[in-house]
Design a protein around this motif. Structure first.
Motif, PDB file in Angstrom:
ATOM      1  N   LEU A   1       0.937  -1.138   0.005  1.00  0.00           N
ATOM      2  CA  LEU A   1       0.086  -0.159   0.060  1.00  0.00           C
ATOM      3  C   LEU A   1       0.761   1.289  -0.085  1.00  0.00           C
ATOM      4  O   LEU A   1       0.448   2.214  -0.480  1.00  0.00           O
ATOM      5  CB  LEU A   1      -0.937  -0.175   1.326  1.00  0.00           C
ATOM      6  N   THR A   2       1.918   1.075   0.830  1.00  0.00           N
ATOM      7  CA  THR A   2       3.040   2.323   0.806  1.00  0.00           C
ATOM      8  C   THR A   2       3.474   2.861  -0.773  1.00  0.00           C
ATOM      9  O   THR A   2       3.346   4.014  -1.064  1.00  0.00           O
ATOM     10  CB  THR A   2       4.187   1.956   1.396  1.00  0.00           C
ATOM     11  N   GLU A   3       3.526   1.875  -1.487  1.00  0.00           N
ATOM     12  CA  GLU A   3       3.931   2.122  -2.683  1.00  0.00           C
ATOM     13  C   GLU A   3       3.016   2.565  -3.653  1.00  0.00           C
ATOM     14  O   GLU A   3       3.046   3.365  -4.354  1.00  0.00           O
ATOM     15  CB  GLU A   3       4.555   0.850  -3.503  1.00  0.00           C
ATOM     16  N   VAL A   4       1.675   2.203  -3.512  1.00  0.00           N
ATOM     17  CA  VAL A   4       0.515   2.420  -4.298  1.00  0.00           C
ATOM     18  C   VAL A   4       0.079   3.809  -3.918  1.00  0.00           C
ATOM     19  O   VAL A   4      -0.140   4.646  -4.780  1.00  0.00           O
ATOM     20  CB  VAL A   4      -0.695   1.556  -3.827  1.00  0.00           C
ATOM     21  N   TYR A   5       0.172   4.285  -2.758  1.00  0.00           N
ATOM     22  CA  TYR A   5      -0.045   5.766  -2.368  1.00  0.00           C
ATOM     23  C   TYR A   5       0.963   6.746  -2.743  1.00  0.00           C
ATOM     24  O   TYR A   5       0.772   7.838  -3.151  1.00  0.00           O
ATOM     25  CB  TYR A   5       0.072   5.829  -0.576  1.00  0.00           C
ATOM     26  N   ALA A   6       2.415   6.374  -2.780  1.00  0.00           N
ATOM     27  CA  ALA A   6       3.210   7.236  -3.578  1.00  0.00           C
ATOM     28  C   ALA A   6       3.405   7.160  -4.850  1.00  0.00           C
ATOM     29  O   ALA A   6       3.491   8.215  -5.482  1.00  0.00           O
ATOM     30  CB  ALA A   6       4.644   6.554  -2.946  1.00  0.00           C
ATOM     31  N   THR A   7       2.890   6.092  -5.683  1.00  0.00           N
ATOM     32  CA  THR A   7       3.014   6.141  -7.284  1.00  0.00           C
ATOM     33  C   THR A   7       1.725   6.018  -7.865  1.00  0.00           C
ATOM     34  O   THR A   7       1.610   6.483  -9.092  1.00  0.00           O
ATOM     35  CB  THR A   7       3.855   4.927  -7.414  1.00  0.00           C
ATOM     36  N   GLY A   8       0.594   5.810  -7.207  1.00  0.00           N
ATOM     37  CA  GLY A   8      -0.842   5.404  -7.856  1.00  0.00           C
ATOM     38  C   GLY A   8      -0.800   4.018  -8.269  1.00  0.00           C
ATOM     39  O   GLY A   8      -0.140   3.219  -8.128  1.00  0.00           O
ATOM     40  N   LEU A   9      -2.151   3.969  -8.862  1.00  0.00           N
ATOM     41  CA  LEU A   9      -2.440   2.433  -9.383  1.00  0.00           C
ATOM     42  C   LEU A   9      -1.885   2.193 -10.814  1.00  0.00           C
ATOM     43  O   LEU A   9      -1.685   3.217 -11.556  1.00  0.00           O
ATOM     44  CB  LEU A   9      -3.962   2.112  -9.636  1.00  0.00           C
ATOM     45  N   PRO A  10      -0.952   1.123 -10.828  1.00  0.00           N
ATOM     46  CA  PRO A  10      -0.204   0.788 -12.300  1.00  0.00           C
ATOM     47  C   PRO A  10      -1.225   0.702 -13.184  1.00  0.00           C
ATOM     48  O   PRO A  10      -2.109   0.172 -13.202  1.00  0.00           O
ATOM     49  CB  PRO A  10       0.344  -0.475 -11.907  1.00  0.00           C
ATOM     50  N   VAL A  11      -0.907   1.023 -14.386  1.00  0.00           N
ATOM     51  CA  VAL A  11      -1.508   1.118 -15.641  1.00  0.00           C
ATOM     52  C   VAL A  11      -1.460  -0.150 -16.012  1.00  0.00           C
ATOM     53  O   VAL A  11      -0.607  -1.204 -15.934  1.00  0.00           O
ATOM     54  CB  VAL A  11      -0.857   1.864 -16.819  1.00  0.00           C
ATOM     55  N   GLY A  12      -2.950  -0.535 -16.466  1.00  0.00           N
ATOM     56  CA  GLY A  12      -3.283  -2.133 -16.728  1.00  0.00           C
ATOM     57  C   GLY A  12      -3.812  -2.740 -15.651  1.00  0.00           C
ATOM     58  O   GLY A  12      -4.513  -3.911 -15.730  1.00  0.00           O
ATOM     59  N   LEU A  13      -3.631  -2.386 -14.310  1.00  0.00           N
ATOM     60  CA  LEU A  13      -4.377  -2.989 -13.071  1.00  0.00           C
ATOM     61  C   LEU A  13      -5.266  -1.965 -12.519  1.00  0.00           C
ATOM     62  O   LEU A  13      -5.480  -2.020 -11.269  1.00  0.00           O
ATOM     63  CB  LEU A  13      -3.222  -3.508 -12.396  1.00  0.00           C
ATOM     64  N   ARG A  14      -5.654  -0.760 -13.411  1.00  0.00           N
ATOM     65  CA  ARG A  14      -6.291   0.327 -12.547  1.00  0.00           C
ATOM     66  C   ARG A  14      -7.479  -0.125 -11.872  1.00  0.00           C
ATOM     67  O   ARG A  14      -8.002   0.199 -10.790  1.00  0.00           O
ATOM     68  CB  ARG A  14      -6.413   1.470 -13.454  1.00  0.00           C
ATOM     69  N   ASN A  15      -8.129  -0.891 -12.866  1.00  0.00           N
ATOM     70  CA  ASN A  15      -9.803  -1.143 -12.244  1.00  0.00           C
ATOM     71  C   ASN A  15      -9.629  -1.957 -11.282  1.00  0.00           C
ATOM     72  O   ASN A  15     -10.359  -1.851 -10.269  1.00  0.00           O
ATOM     73  CB  ASN A  15     -10.633  -1.703 -13.567  1.00  0.00           C
ATOM     74  N   THR A  16      -9.113  -2.998 -11.514  1.00  0.00           N
ATOM     75  CA  THR A  16      -8.907  -4.364 -10.327  1.00  0.00           C
ATOM     76  C   THR A  16      -8.254  -3.708  -8.999  1.00  0.00           C
ATOM     77  O   THR A  16      -8.609  -3.984  -8.056  1.00  0.00           O
ATOM     78  CB  THR A  16      -8.268  -5.447 -10.849  1.00  0.00           C
ATOM     79  N   GLY A  17      -7.236  -2.922  -9.284  1.00  0.00           N
ATOM     80  CA  GLY A  17      -6.362  -2.253  -8.341  1.00  0.00           C
ATOM     81  C   GLY A  17      -7.373  -1.453  -7.428  1.00  0.00           C
ATOM     82  O   GLY A  17      -7.434  -1.418  -6.355  1.00  0.00           O
ATOM     83  N   LEU A  18      -8.067  -0.536  -8.043  1.00  0.00           N
ATOM     84  CA  LEU A  18      -9.015   0.280  -7.539  1.00  0.00           C
ATOM     85  C   LEU A  18     -10.241  -0.433  -6.734  1.00  0.00           C
ATOM     86  O   LEU A  18     -10.487  -0.157  -5.494  1.00  0.00           O
ATOM     87  CB  LEU A  18      -9.720   1.271  -8.630  1.00  0.00           C
ATOM     88  N   MET A  19     -10.820  -1.355  -7.204  1.00  0.00           N
ATOM     89  CA  MET A  19     -11.715  -2.294  -6.658  1.00  0.00           C
ATOM     90  C   MET A  19     -11.256  -2.828  -5.231  1.00  0.00           C
ATOM     91  O   MET A  19     -11.746  -2.768  -4.411  1.00  0.00           O
ATOM     92  CB  MET A  19     -12.131  -3.676  -7.689  1.00  0.00           C
ATOM     93  N   GLN A  20      -9.781  -3.418  -5.242  1.00  0.00           N
ATOM     94  CA  GLN A  20      -9.173  -3.925  -3.896  1.00  0.00           C
ATOM     95  C   GLN A  20      -9.135  -2.732  -3.215  1.00  0.00           C
ATOM     96  O   GLN A  20      -9.342  -3.065  -1.934  1.00  0.00           O
ATOM     97  CB  GLN A  20      -7.909  -4.500  -4.372  1.00  0.00           C
ATOM     98  N   LEU A  21      -8.529  -1.637  -3.534  1.00  0.00           N
ATOM     99  CA  LEU A  21      -8.120  -0.538  -2.577  1.00  0.00           C
ATOM    100  C   LEU A  21      -9.679  -0.013  -2.101  1.00  0.00           C
ATOM    101  O   LEU A  21      -9.611   0.134  -0.816  1.00  0.00           O
ATOM    102  CB  LEU A  21      -7.489   0.406  -3.355  1.00  0.00           C
ATOM    103  N   ALA A  22     -10.412   0.008  -2.804  1.00  0.00           N
ATOM    104  CA  ALA A  22     -11.877   0.246  -2.163  1.00  0.00           C
ATOM    105  C   ALA A  22     -12.618  -0.543  -1.565  1.00  0.00           C
ATOM    106  O   ALA A  22     -12.970  -0.183  -0.106  1.00  0.00           O
ATOM    107  CB  ALA A  22     -13.089   0.774  -3.394  1.00  0.00           C
ATOM    108  N   CYS A  23     -12.522  -1.717  -1.698  1.00  0.00           N
ATOM    109  CA  CYS A  23     -12.892  -2.686  -0.468  1.00  0.00           C
ATOM    110  C   CYS A  23     -12.181  -2.827   0.575  1.00  0.00           C
ATOM    111  O   CYS A  23     -12.671  -2.684   1.798  1.00  0.00           O
ATOM    112  CB  CYS A  23     -12.720  -4.238  -1.565  1.00  0.00           C
ATOM    113  N   GLN A  24     -10.775  -2.564   0.412  1.00  0.00           N
ATOM    114  CA  GLN A  24     -10.385  -2.539   1.652  1.00  0.00           C
ATOM    115  C   GLN A  24     -10.563  -1.407   2.578  1.00  0.00           C
ATOM    116  O   GLN A  24     -10.810  -1.104   3.963  1.00  0.00           O
ATOM    117  CB  GLN A  24      -8.565  -2.376   1.347  1.00  0.00           C
ATOM    118  N   GLN A  25     -10.673  -0.124   1.904  1.00  0.00           N
ATOM    119  CA  GLN A  25     -10.875   1.144   2.682  1.00  0.00           C
ATOM    120  C   GLN A  25     -12.342   1.237   3.160  1.00  0.00           C
ATOM    121  O   GLN A  25     -12.428   1.353   4.624  1.00  0.00           O
ATOM    122  CB  GLN A  25     -10.721   2.348   1.979  1.00  0.00           C
TER     123      GLN A  25
END
Length: 333
Positions: free
Chosen positions: A226-250
């Motif tokens: 999560l530290t890297e994600v907060y620093a660099t944002g969601l990686p291109v190619g995994l933005r939708n699934t990454g956002l879903m995971q992040l939003a579910c966590q939060q």
């Protein structure tokens, strides 16, 4: 496959005609595991076990009571603090293979598990047994990954040599057949659950079923860093699934209502550092709303289960609330 020496009951055991599978249930109790009777050739608790897994016990008197009445009753083992067990239940149904999902999840996240005994289930799945640290209480986690459950407190599993009726569709044997649970390895040598597993059991968001490849692109599990994600944002190619995971966590952390906007603040922080080219705001909003709805359903199901548990506990006999009391054979009445 025959049972290993630590559980095997000789054919000339004097209790075998009277207790049937209960002779093996006593062997499980000798390992410190709480057992319950199952309806013959079924996974559900025996009708005599009116409070289901709540009546699982380590007392041989319970085995005498249960199996003297029905020697053909199957054996269930209560998981969680009742037996000090965490069982990874890898199912096989509906086109999903829990064993493959589990292997992919471990490989993707660079995780390892200690070798130990496991049970081949009648449906073709697996039960992987691990010991819990003393005093640790974690609720059972159904569908923590697609076709993967963690059986912990409040759960139970069928145990060898219990037989289950399954539908066979091939050849001349088509129809209902009885298939046993079978040990692979010695149940007396269950390894301790690794720390990452107990932490994951307490924090991961369940998938709620459906497809997936082991947690990397679905709703289950945690983002790797999560530290890297907060620093660099969601990686291109995994933005939708990454956002879903992040939003579910939060939303799991702060609640689907998110009354103070803490979940949305964290999500917006990550999106602010994400290259959103081609990742339209409408799509982002749909993904976030989907995650919020998913967590809301989880919360509703958890509330429903807690209410059902509370109702069940109100009808539990007094001896359950005072385990030091002398066993009363009439407790079932």
């Amino acid at each position: 496959m025959s049972l290993p020496p630590s559980i095997f009951v000789p054919a000339d055991d004097p209790d075998l005609p009277r207790l049937g599978f209960g002779t093996v249930a006593k062997r499980y109790q000798a390992l410190g595991w709480a057992v319950l009777g199952l309806a013959p050739r079924q996974k559900r608790p025996h009708p005599l076990m009116k409070h289901g897994v709540l009546w699982a016990d380590t007392s041989p008197a319970m085995v005498e009571w249960m199996w003297s009445k029905d020697p053909a009753a199957g054996i269930g083992i209560a998981t969680g603090s009742a037996s000090g067990l965490l069982v990874v239940d890898l199912d096989l149904h509906g086109g999903e293979d829990g064993t493959a999902v589990w292997a992919a999840f471990l490989a993707q996240h660079g995780l390892s598990v200690p070798p130990g005994p496991w049970v081949a289930t009648p449906s073709g799945g697996q039960h992987l047994y691990y010991a819990l640290p003393p005093g640790m209480v974690i609720p059972t986690r159904p569908k923590i990954l697609p076709s993967v459950d963690l059986k912990i407190d409040g759960g139970y599993v069928g145990a060898p040599p219990t037989m289950i009726s399954v539908t066979w569709t091939e050849g001349k044997r088509a129809g209902e057949v009885s298939v046993p649970y079978a040990w692979i390895g010695d149940p007396a040598s269950v390894p301790m659950a690794p720390g990452w597993m107990t932490e994951w059991a307490q924090t991961a968001v369940s998938t709620g079923g459906g497809g997936g490849n082991g947690g990397g692109d679905g709703h289950g599990g945690a983002l790797d860093d999560l530290t890297e994600v907060y620093a660099t944002g969601l990686p291109v190619g995994l933005r939708n699934t990454g956002l879903m995971q992040l939003a579910c966590q939060q939303f799991a952390r702060y609640g689907s209502a998110d009354p103070y906007g803490m979940a949305m603040a964290a999500i917006e922080q990550v999106l602010g550092r994400t290259d959103t080219t081609g990742f339209l705001a409408a799509e982002q909003h749909r993904t976030i709303a989907s995650a919020r709805d998913f967590i809301a359903r989880c919360e509703a199901e958890r509330a429903r289960q807690e209410q059902a548990d509370a109702e069940a506990m109100r009808t539990v006999p007094d001896w359950w609330k005072h385990p030091g009391r002398k066993w009363e054979p009439e407790w079932h009445r």
